[in-house]
Design an enzyme around this catalytic site. Structure first.
Site, PDB file in Angstrom:
ATOM      1  N   ASP A  40       0.812  -1.127   0.403  1.00  0.00           N
ATOM      2  CA  ASP A  40      -0.069   0.121  -0.205  1.00  0.00           C
ATOM      3  C   ASP A  40       0.535   1.343   0.319  1.00  0.00           C
ATOM      4  O   ASP A  40       2.134   1.727   0.738  1.00  0.00           O
ATOM      5  CB  ASP A  40      -0.343   0.116   0.801  1.00  0.00           C
ATOM      6  CG  ASP A  40      -2.128   0.739   1.157  1.00  0.00           C
ATOM      7  OD1 ASP A  40      -3.564   0.292   0.664  1.00  0.00           O
ATOM      8  OD2 ASP A  40      -1.555   2.202   0.785  1.00  0.00           O
ATOM      9  N   ASN A  96     -12.657  -3.598   2.601  1.00  0.00           N
ATOM     10  CA  ASN A  96     -14.450  -2.123   2.777  1.00  0.00           C
ATOM     11  C   ASN A  96     -14.156  -2.396   1.684  1.00  0.00           C
ATOM     12  O   ASN A  96     -14.626  -2.665   0.587  1.00  0.00           O
ATOM     13  CB  ASN A  96     -13.103  -0.811   2.729  1.00  0.00           C
ATOM     14  CG  ASN A  96     -12.421  -0.686   4.297  1.00  0.00           C
ATOM     15  OD1 ASN A  96     -12.505  -0.996   5.199  1.00  0.00           O
ATOM     16  ND2 ASN A  96     -11.028  -0.163   3.940  1.00  0.00           N
ATOM     17  N   GLY A 102     -15.425   3.053   3.685  1.00  0.00           N
ATOM     18  CA  GLY A 102     -14.067   3.661   3.730  1.00  0.00           C
ATOM     19  C   GLY A 102     -13.528   3.125   2.437  1.00  0.00           C
ATOM     20  O   GLY A 102     -12.133   2.739   1.893  1.00  0.00           O
ATOM     21  N   HIS A 109     -10.305  -5.638  -3.075  1.00  0.00           N
ATOM     22  CA  HIS A 109      -8.947  -5.035  -2.600  1.00  0.00           C
ATOM     23  C   HIS A 109      -9.219  -6.213  -0.966  1.00  0.00           C
ATOM     24  O   HIS A 109     -10.121  -5.592  -0.248  1.00  0.00           O
ATOM     25  CB  HIS A 109      -8.095  -4.116  -2.346  1.00  0.00           C
ATOM     26  CG  HIS A 109      -8.318  -3.280  -1.890  1.00  0.00           C
ATOM     27  ND1 HIS A 109      -9.811  -2.135  -2.393  1.00  0.00           N
ATOM     28  CD2 HIS A 109      -9.013  -2.230  -1.640  1.00  0.00           C
ATOM     29  CE1 HIS A 109     -10.235  -1.265  -2.540  1.00  0.00           C
ATOM     30  NE2 HIS A 109      -9.734  -1.539  -0.855  1.00  0.00           N
ATOM     31  N   HIS A 111      -6.998  -6.010   2.260  1.00  0.00           N
ATOM     32  CA  HIS A 111      -5.414  -5.192   3.056  1.00  0.00           C
ATOM     33  C   HIS A 111      -5.763  -6.570   4.347  1.00  0.00           C
ATOM     34  O   HIS A 111      -6.052  -7.148   5.101  1.00  0.00           O
ATOM     35  CB  HIS A 111      -6.119  -4.264   3.619  1.00  0.00           C
ATOM     36  CG  HIS A 111      -6.962  -3.050   3.076  1.00  0.00           C
ATOM     37  ND1 HIS A 111      -6.139  -1.984   3.320  1.00  0.00           N
ATOM     38  CD2 HIS A 111      -8.113  -2.482   2.395  1.00  0.00           C
ATOM     39  CE1 HIS A 111      -6.953  -0.685   2.166  1.00  0.00           C
ATOM     40  NE2 HIS A 111      -8.198  -0.966   2.191  1.00  0.00           N
TER      41      HIS A 111
END
Ligand code: AMP
Length: 123
Positions: A40, A96, A102, A109, A111
């Site tokens: 990220d 999210n 968010g 994706h 995280h």
């Protein structure tokens, strides 16, 4: 739901699609036939990797029954990434879904966060 051209409804190419096509750079840590993982750009933990399907699914809520194997594959790939980065015993996976939760990039994706204590509940 699919559009007439066979793409996912709501699927639009995002910055992540451009990373998949190598049109913009990313710090890629894992890749296989159906997914890609990269660091990220604005990390929220010492290890913060994004794992994305190469198929452009906008949100988890847009995934279809035919994506079942792909979704399972993503979780197993998350485990591989965590092992590769040496954090298999303590990592968090977050998805999210939607702006209210968010989500800022409309390409599904995961995280993968690790390397610091994780609080609960997440903010
Ligand atoms: P979300 O807010 O769940 O949609 O997460 C999107 C994530 O993508 C954020 O954590 C951003 O920091 C990250 N991000 C946006 N653009 C890039 C990029 N070009 N390379 C790597 N990460 C990115």
């Amino acid at each position: 739901m699919r559009n007439r051209n066979g793409t996912e409804k709501n699927a639009v190419t995002t910055i992540f699609g451009r990373i998949i096509r190598r049109e913009i750079p990313a710090d890629i840590v894992y890749e296989d036939d159906s997914c890609l993982a990269f660091r990220d750009i604005n990390p929220q933990a010492p290890i913060h990797v994004l794992l994305i399907p190469k198929k452009e699914i906008a949100r988890l809520a847009d995934a279809q029954p035919e994506d079942q194997a792909l979704l399972g594959h993503l979780l197993l790939a998350a485990n591989k990434v965590a092992r590769q980065l040496g954090v298999q015993d303590a990592y968090r996976v977050v998805v999210n879904n939607g702006a209210g939760a968010g989500q800022s990039v409309l390409h599904l994706h995961l995280h993968i966060l690790a390397g610091r204590p994780m609080r609960w509940p997440p903010g």
